[in-house]
Design a protein around this motif. Structure first.
Motif, PDB file in Angstrom:
ATOM      1  N   GLN A  84       6.956 -26.241  76.074  1.00 13.84           N
ATOM      2  CA  GLN A  84       6.530 -27.632  76.160  1.00 13.84           C
ATOM      3  C   GLN A  84       7.405 -28.495  75.267  1.00 13.84           C
ATOM      4  OE1 GLN A  84       2.355 -27.843  75.265  1.00 13.84           O
ATOM      5  NE2 GLN A  84       1.753 -27.159  77.314  1.00 13.84           N
ATOM      6  N   ILE A  85       7.624 -29.725  75.723  1.00 18.90           N
ATOM      7  CA  ILE A  85       8.365 -30.698  74.926  1.00 18.90           C
ATOM      8  C   ILE A  85       7.524 -31.081  73.721  1.00 18.90           C
ATOM      9  CG2 ILE A  85       9.336 -33.021  74.925  1.00 18.90           C
ATOM     10  CD1 ILE A  85       9.860 -32.589  77.952  1.00 18.90           C
ATOM     11  N   ASP A  86       8.143 -31.084  72.554  1.00 16.98           N
ATOM     12  CA  ASP A  86       7.407 -31.301  71.308  1.00 16.98           C
ATOM     13  C   ASP A  86       7.596 -32.709  70.752  1.00 16.98           C
ATOM     14  OD1 ASP A  86       5.853 -30.039  69.040  1.00 16.98           O
ATOM     15  OD2 ASP A  86       7.604 -30.767  67.948  1.00 16.98           O
ATOM     16  N   ARG A  87       8.820 -33.182  70.706  1.00 14.61           N
ATOM     17  CA  ARG A  87       9.103 -34.505  70.151  1.00 14.61           C
ATOM     18  C   ARG A  87      10.149 -35.199  71.005  1.00 14.61           C
ATOM     19  NH1 ARG A  87       7.378 -35.026  64.577  1.00 14.61           N
ATOM     20  NH2 ARG A  87       5.620 -33.610  64.435  1.00 14.61           N
ATOM     21  N   VAL A  88      10.176 -36.536  70.891  1.00 12.67           N
ATOM     22  CA  VAL A  88      11.117 -37.340  71.657  1.00 12.67           C
ATOM     23  C   VAL A  88      11.572 -38.498  70.781  1.00 12.67           C
ATOM     24  CG1 VAL A  88      11.347 -38.922  73.599  1.00 12.67           C
ATOM     25  CG2 VAL A  88      10.195 -36.756  73.932  1.00 12.67           C
ATOM     26  N   GLY A  89      12.850 -38.847  70.859  1.00 16.01           N
ATOM     27  CA  GLY A  89      13.354 -40.053  70.214  1.00 16.01           C
ATOM     28  C   GLY A  89      14.029 -39.771  68.889  1.00 16.01           C
ATOM     29  N   ILE A  90      13.960 -40.763  67.987  1.00 20.76           N
ATOM     30  CA  ILE A  90      14.537 -40.644  66.649  1.00 20.76           C
ATOM     31  C   ILE A  90      13.603 -39.782  65.812  1.00 20.76           C
ATOM     32  CG2 ILE A  90      15.083 -41.902  64.544  1.00 20.76           C
ATOM     33  CD1 ILE A  90      17.176 -42.326  66.627  1.00 20.76           C
ATOM     34  N   LEU A  91      14.136 -38.730  65.218  1.00 17.86           N
ATOM     35  CA  LEU A  91      13.329 -37.830  64.404  1.00 17.86           C
ATOM     36  C   LEU A  91      13.806 -37.866  62.955  1.00 17.86           C
ATOM     37  CD1 LEU A  91      13.019 -34.778  66.825  1.00 17.86           C
ATOM     38  CD2 LEU A  91      11.563 -36.789  66.639  1.00 17.86           C
ATOM     39  N   GLY A  92      13.195 -37.018  62.127  1.00 20.33           N
ATOM     40  CA  GLY A  92      13.490 -37.001  60.704  1.00 20.33           C
ATOM     41  C   GLY A  92      12.505 -37.851  59.932  1.00 20.33           C
ATOM     42  N   TYR A  93      12.384 -37.571  58.619  1.00 18.49           N
ATOM     43  CA  TYR A  93      11.442 -38.349  57.812  1.00 18.49           C
ATOM     44  C   TYR A  93      11.640 -38.025  56.349  1.00 18.49           C
ATOM     45  CZ  TYR A  93       7.157 -40.950  56.970  1.00 18.49           C
ATOM     46  OH  TYR A  93       6.251 -41.896  56.575  1.00 18.49           O
ATOM     47  N   PRO A  94      11.632 -39.041  55.470  1.00 22.74           N
ATOM     48  CA  PRO A  94      11.617 -40.488  55.747  1.00 22.74           C
ATOM     49  C   PRO A  94      13.051 -40.996  55.887  1.00 22.74           C
ATOM     50  CG  PRO A  94      11.359 -40.108  53.408  1.00 22.74           C
ATOM     51  CD  PRO A  94      11.533 -38.747  54.044  1.00 22.74           C
ATOM     52  N   THR A  95      13.412 -42.051  55.139  1.00 25.03           N
ATOM     53  CA  THR A  95      14.779 -42.571  55.152  1.00 25.03           C
ATOM     54  C   THR A  95      15.114 -43.058  53.759  1.00 25.03           C
ATOM     55  OG1 THR A  95      16.307 -44.039  56.312  1.00 25.03           O
ATOM     56  CG2 THR A  95      14.132 -44.931  55.762  1.00 25.03           C
ATOM     57  N   GLU A  96      16.390 -43.309  53.513  1.00 18.73           N
ATOM     58  CA  GLU A  96      16.778 -43.833  52.201  1.00 18.73           C
ATOM     59  C   GLU A  96      16.789 -45.346  52.192  1.00 18.73           C
ATOM     60  OE1 GLU A  96      20.071 -42.985  48.716  1.00 18.73           O
ATOM     61  OE2 GLU A  96      20.680 -42.767  50.803  1.00 18.73           O
ATOM     62  N   GLN A  97      17.152 -45.945  53.312  1.00 21.60           N
ATOM     63  CA  GLN A  97      17.158 -47.400  53.437  1.00 21.60           C
ATOM     64  C   GLN A  97      16.669 -47.762  54.830  1.00 21.60           C
ATOM     65  OE1 GLN A  97      20.662 -49.160  50.571  1.00 21.60           O
ATOM     66  NE2 GLN A  97      21.231 -48.613  52.625  1.00 21.60           N
ATOM     67  N   GLY A  98      15.539 -48.425  54.898  1.00 24.55           N
ATOM     68  CA  GLY A  98      14.971 -48.817  56.180  1.00 24.55           C
ATOM     69  C   GLY A  98      13.464 -48.850  56.089  1.00 24.55           C
ATOM     70  N   TYR A  99      12.827 -49.048  57.241  1.00 21.60           N
ATOM     71  CA  TYR A  99      11.363 -49.129  57.229  1.00 21.60           C
ATOM     72  C   TYR A  99      10.816 -48.792  58.604  1.00 21.60           C
ATOM     73  CZ  TYR A  99      11.820 -53.779  59.448  1.00 21.60           C
ATOM     74  OH  TYR A  99      12.117 -54.820  60.287  1.00 21.60           O
ATOM     75  N   HIS A 100       9.520 -48.543  58.638  1.00 26.19           N
ATOM     76  CA  HIS A 100       8.840 -48.382  59.921  1.00 26.19           C
ATOM     77  C   HIS A 100       7.468 -49.032  59.846  1.00 26.19           C
ATOM     78  CE1 HIS A 100       7.618 -44.638  57.744  1.00 26.19           C
ATOM     79  NE2 HIS A 100       6.446 -44.914  58.276  1.00 26.19           N
ATOM     80  N   ILE A 101       6.954 -49.375  61.018  1.00 22.62           N
ATOM     81  CA  ILE A 101       5.632 -49.979  61.157  1.00 22.62           C
ATOM     82  C   ILE A 101       4.827 -49.126  62.120  1.00 22.62           C
ATOM     83  CG2 ILE A 101       4.340 -52.000  61.962  1.00 22.62           C
ATOM     84  CD1 ILE A 101       6.766 -53.714  61.246  1.00 22.62           C
ATOM     85  N   ASN A 102       3.630 -48.749  61.703  1.00 23.37           N
ATOM     86  CA  ASN A 102       2.693 -48.041  62.575  1.00 23.37           C
ATOM     87  C   ASN A 102       1.470 -48.933  62.756  1.00 23.37           C
ATOM     88  OD1 ASN A 102       4.148 -45.579  62.881  1.00 23.37           O
ATOM     89  ND2 ASN A 102       3.522 -44.962  60.831  1.00 23.37           N
ATOM     90  N   SER A 103       1.299 -49.447  63.955  1.00 23.89           N
ATOM     91  CA  SER A 103       0.236 -50.422  64.197  1.00 23.89           C
ATOM     92  C   SER A 103      -0.761 -49.898  65.208  1.00 23.89           C
ATOM     93  CB  SER A 103       0.835 -51.742  64.704  1.00 23.89           C
ATOM     94  OG  SER A 103      -0.188 -52.673  64.979  1.00 23.89           O
ATOM     95  N   TRP A 104      -2.029 -50.224  64.962  1.00 22.26           N
ATOM     96  CA  TRP A 104      -3.085 -49.879  65.915  1.00 22.26           C
ATOM     97  C   TRP A 104      -3.142 -50.873  67.072  1.00 22.26           C
ATOM     98  CZ3 TRP A 104      -6.908 -49.399  61.269  1.00 22.26           C
ATOM     99  CH2 TRP A 104      -6.645 -48.210  60.586  1.00 22.26           C
ATOM    100  N   THR A 105      -2.413 -51.967  66.972  1.00 21.61           N
ATOM    101  CA  THR A 105      -2.443 -52.988  68.022  1.00 21.61           C
ATOM    102  C   THR A 105      -1.374 -52.696  69.070  1.00 21.61           C
ATOM    103  OG1 THR A 105      -0.932 -54.401  66.784  1.00 21.61           O
ATOM    104  CG2 THR A 105      -3.300 -54.725  66.419  1.00 21.61           C
ATOM    105  N   ARG A 106      -1.568 -53.245  70.255  1.00 19.28           N
ATOM    106  CA  ARG A 106      -0.638 -53.059  71.368  1.00 19.28           C
ATOM    107  C   ARG A 106       0.306 -54.260  71.432  1.00 19.28           C
ATOM    108  NH1 ARG A 106      -1.577 -49.611  75.673  1.00 19.28           N
ATOM    109  NH2 ARG A 106      -3.776 -49.512  75.092  1.00 19.28           N
TER     110      ARG A 106
END
Length: 840
Positions: A289-311
């Protein structure tokens, strides 16, 4: 072929039979050097149609086990000849079948095709849970029977590669069905029931991921992930996720990619940072089965991410709640792949019902709430050293724009200043005392929404969700009574302003300015507890609780140091500064480096259990009393006071502090230092007395005030004494008003007020009593009085009297005018009637 052979094995067996019949060009297996990091043992090609060109290439290799096989089926009649897999096959129209164990089964089918200028790759994996992918194969064709729709589709607008054979990161991924990464926190959770029903492989796109390379330089700028499938509104999953790259370094290709650079096996995704590698599809070969898709790795040295419950929607400015953002910074400027600063936000706008269930039941947030957790690595060893967590009512109004959407968030460049320049309502501070703390998300175990109690993490702790929003009156400090081993935590539940730290010369450590208390879990056996007794913003009490339960305590008092522990009490005359310098958390390289230099210039921190060592660092006259202990210490506006317990055989072992004469007889003594004078007297029990009792003018049905003045005539503290006003009126009317009160010895009178609305007129008895809550001890009558309650006037009179004097005068004048007017009209009417009678 065995009777019980699976359809998949039968498919491959049919291919082998076809090869035997048709023959064609077959290259003998031999070791080859292919353009991949996986071992390749041999390449075999066959002409299944007899046209003199190969239609099938079989690669014997090892990508998931000791011996695996890849079948490459040509669908366009353009397969090349040779041993170089990447030279004979392509990623435009071939079908790749991956067979783990080379047993004739398929664990993944990868179909390439082209639509206009777009290149497509459709991936089929196990959908029924048997660990295999069903398919049928013939010359130049492959039909997947496992499921009609693909599970994952990857789309490139131009090509899979950029000049120089670099991977093109500008890709779009469509997912038809469930993939664990996008719904769960962990890696091995079962799909939730709603996802099993709704996010299934049924021909519709459930998830969309787009990786964007704005300038085409081969470095991805961001990845947007959106949940398109329906989901229950009360399920807090990441419906929208954004990863933004702020480290302009070309990604390194996966060394173990399976020829196609976007296909690898499942691996440790946290072994590298996101955007360090190209976008990818990873396969769990054991589950097929396919496990992951897209940009992987965690975390980063310079950058950010947003995880939102909104659509989120395209062409709109989107609201993002929950983690908005989680940002990382190369504070040291060393580009070593490890961040030295991490800031995690939780953002909720006014009216957001997802903030907490308790707030939602009361109609949602009335004001916006922001929590920011600010962690940094001070000595650049790859481990977090400190974290300040703050929460308060601040709106997030800035808009950050991307190609075809925008997000309301704090701009990445402004985050450190944004946090440290604002005033906050509550705060916590954590220091990792055992050489730092490793995690991918800072020090997140103890903050304004997470506490620690009875060896367990407490989330939510209630400090943010309940106390900050005024759903409870007292801060839930019991949920901050402990912390994980090796961690030191402090809390401030009153407004702290800007999140400042200070260095204390007492113990040689950084502390949170404004903290009222804290705890240090030294080694899971011993604890150090902190307190700010005079509430001036600086910790002044250190209490070491040894593994055997014995307690040592050191207090910094106005003009003195007081130590108690191991059966002795030491009072030293010394003026001790509680702060050497104050500082904001570092926001940039200059401040980070300056703080490290200041810390290096300070004396080494004191051992957790060495409170006597702290005492010895200051010179001054001292009194040492062996066989004694201290309790109930209080710092007052005029000095301090405590209870000195003197045991049998106690003795003075050192010189005397001027004016302080320790008692020699055993017993408990109230020691007071106020306004430059000592007072040492035997402790007498608390004696709460009523100085006066007054009740204002009382009228039936109206609110009156009962005012009691009380005083403690003993020397023991009277703390949280239950008080009540018991009222008894005519015809059996009864009422009890309750409260609690603390009165320290020597304090001026304390006032207690009760509001009372008598239900009936007549004589009432009002009695003030202590310990009337039914707890320990009998109720004590402190005093009583009689009150005459006047009868309330009739409704009309009462209403008139309730008006303001000026209004009453106006009403009276109006009524008088009406009466005069009515009298005049009557007189005129009578005169008129007399005139009529006279004419008759």
């Amino acid at each position: 072929m065995k009777a019980n052979a699976s359809p998949k094995r039968a498919s491959f067996t049919g291919v082998v039979a076809l090869l035997a019949l048709v023959g064609g060009m077959v290259l003998s297996p031999e070791p080859v050097q292919a353009q991949t990091g996986i071992p390749v043992f041999g390449v075999t090609q066959s002409d299944l149609t007899g046209d003199g060109r190969p239609d099938l290439t079989i690669v014997d290799c090892a990508f998931a086990s000791a011996r695996d096989r890849i079948l490459i089926v040509d669908r366009a009649g353009n397969m090349g000849t040779g041993l170089d897999v990447l030279a004979v096959a392509d990623f435009r129209d071939d079908v790749w079948i991956f067979d783990v164990g080379a047993d004739g089964t398929a664990q993944l089918v990868l179909m390439f095709m082209q639509e206009g200028e777009r290149l497509l790759a459709d991936l089929y994996d196990d959908r029924n849970g048997d660990g295999q992918v069903s398919y049928r194969m013939g010359p130049g064709s492959v039909k997947v029977t496992e499921s009609s729709p693909w599970h994952v589709r990857v789309m490139a607008r131009s090509d899979w590669f950029l000049p120089g054979n670099r991977v093109n990161p500008a890709l779009v991924f469509h997912i038809d069905g469930y993939i664990l990464r996008y719904l769960e926190w962990g890696e091995a959770a079962v799909a939730p029931e709603w996802a099993s029903r709704g996010a299934t492989t049924d021909g519709g796109v459930d998830w969309e991921l787009e990786v964007v390379d704005v300038d085409g330089d081969g470095i991805a700028d961001y990845q947007l992930q959106r949940l398109l499938a329906l989901s229950p509104p009360d399920v807090n999953i990441f419906r929208s996720t954004l990863y933004v790259n702020r480290r302009p370094r070309p990604p390194e290709p996966y060394p173990d990619a399976l020829f196609w650079p976007l296909l690898v096996g499942k691996h440790n995704y946290e072994a590298y940072n996101y955007f360090d590698r190209p976008p990818v599809v990873t396969v769990d070969w054991g589950r097929a089965q396919i496990d992951r898709v897209g940009i992987l790795g965690y975390p980063t040295e310079q950058g950010y991410h947003i995880n939102s419950w909104t659509r989120w929607q395209r062409e709109e400015v989107n609201y993002a709640n929950f983690e908005n953002p989680m940002a990382y910074y190369d504070l040291a400027g060393d580009a070593d792949g490890r961040p030295e600063l991490m800031v995690r936000f939780e953002v909720f706008a006014a009216g957001d019902s997802t903030f907490s269930q308790e707030v939602a039941r009361r109609g949602g947030l009335t004001r916006p709430v922001v929590q920011a957790d600010y962690s940094w690595d001070q000595n650049n060893d790859g481990r977090w050293d400190y974290e300040i967590s703050v929460a308060g009512f601040h709106p997030v109004t800035d808009v950050v724009a991307f190609l075809d959407f925008a997000v309301r968030t704090v701009p990445y460049e402004e985050i450190p200043d944004w946090v440290t320049s604002r005033y906050w309502a509550v705060a916590t501070f954590v220091a990792a005392e055992r050489g730092g703390y490793w995690s991918t998300e800072g020090i997140g175990d103890w903050n304004v929404n997470r506490g620690f109690r009875d060896g367990q993490l407490v989330e939510p702790s209630g400090l943010r969700d309940l106390y900050l929003t005024n759903l409870i009156e007292e801060p839930p400090l019991a949920n901050y009574a402990d912390i994980r081993r090796g961690m030191r935590g402090e809390y401030a539940t009153e407004p702290v302003g800007r999140p400042m730290l200070y260095w204390s010369p007492v113990d040689g450590r950084l502390h949170l300015l404004g903290a009222q208390g804290g705890v240090w879990n030294v080694d899971e056996q011993a604890r150090v507890r902190y307190a700010d007794r005079n509430r001036d913003g600086y910790l002044d009490q250190w209490e070491y609780v040894a593994p055997d339960g014995r307690v040592r305590q050191l207090n910094v008092l106005p003009g003195f140091l007081l130590y108690s522990g191991d059966g002795e009490v030491v009072l030293k005359r010394a003026d001790v500064a509680l702060v050497a310098f104050t500082v904001l958390p570092p926001r940039n390289f200059v401040e980070w480096q300056a703080l490290q230099e200041r810390l290096n210039q300070q004396p080494a921190p004191v051992s957790a259990d060495d409170l006597r060592g702290i005492l010895a660092r200051w010179e001054g006259p001292e009194t040492r009393l062996i066989g004694a202990s201290v309790q109930d210490l209080q710092v007052t506006g005029r000095g301090f006071r405590f209870v000195l317990n003197v045991g049998p055989g106690a003795q003075v072992a050192s010189g005397l502090v001027e004016g302080f004469m320790p008692p020699s007889a055993p017993g408990a003594y109230r020691v007071i230092w106020e306004e430059g004078r000592w007072s040492v007297r035997p402790l007498t029990p608390a004696a709460l007395g009523l100085v006066s009792l007054e009740v204002g003018t009382v009228r039936e049905g109206e609110v009156a005030t009962i005012r009691a003045l009380l005083r403690n005539f003993g020397l023991e503290d009277a703390r949280q004494i239950p008080l009540c006003a018991r009222l008894e009126g005519p015809r059996g009317a009864r009422l009890v008003l309750t409260s609690t009160l603390s009165v320290l010895p020597g304090e001026a009178e304390r006032e207690m007020l009760w509001g009372w609305r008598p239900s009936t007129a007549g004589t009432w008895n009002v009695a003030v009593m202590a310990r009337c809550d039914g707890g320990e001890g009998e109720p004590v009558l402190l005093g009583m009085t009689k009150v005459n309650v006047a009868r309330r006037p009739s409704f009309y009179v009462y209403s008139f009297l309730a008006l303001a004097p000026r209004v009453r005068a106006m009403v009276a004048g109006l009524l008088a005018g009406i009466v005069l007017l009515a009298g005049g009209l009557i007189i005129l009417w009578n005169l008129g009637r007399d005139a009529v009678d006279g004419r008759r």
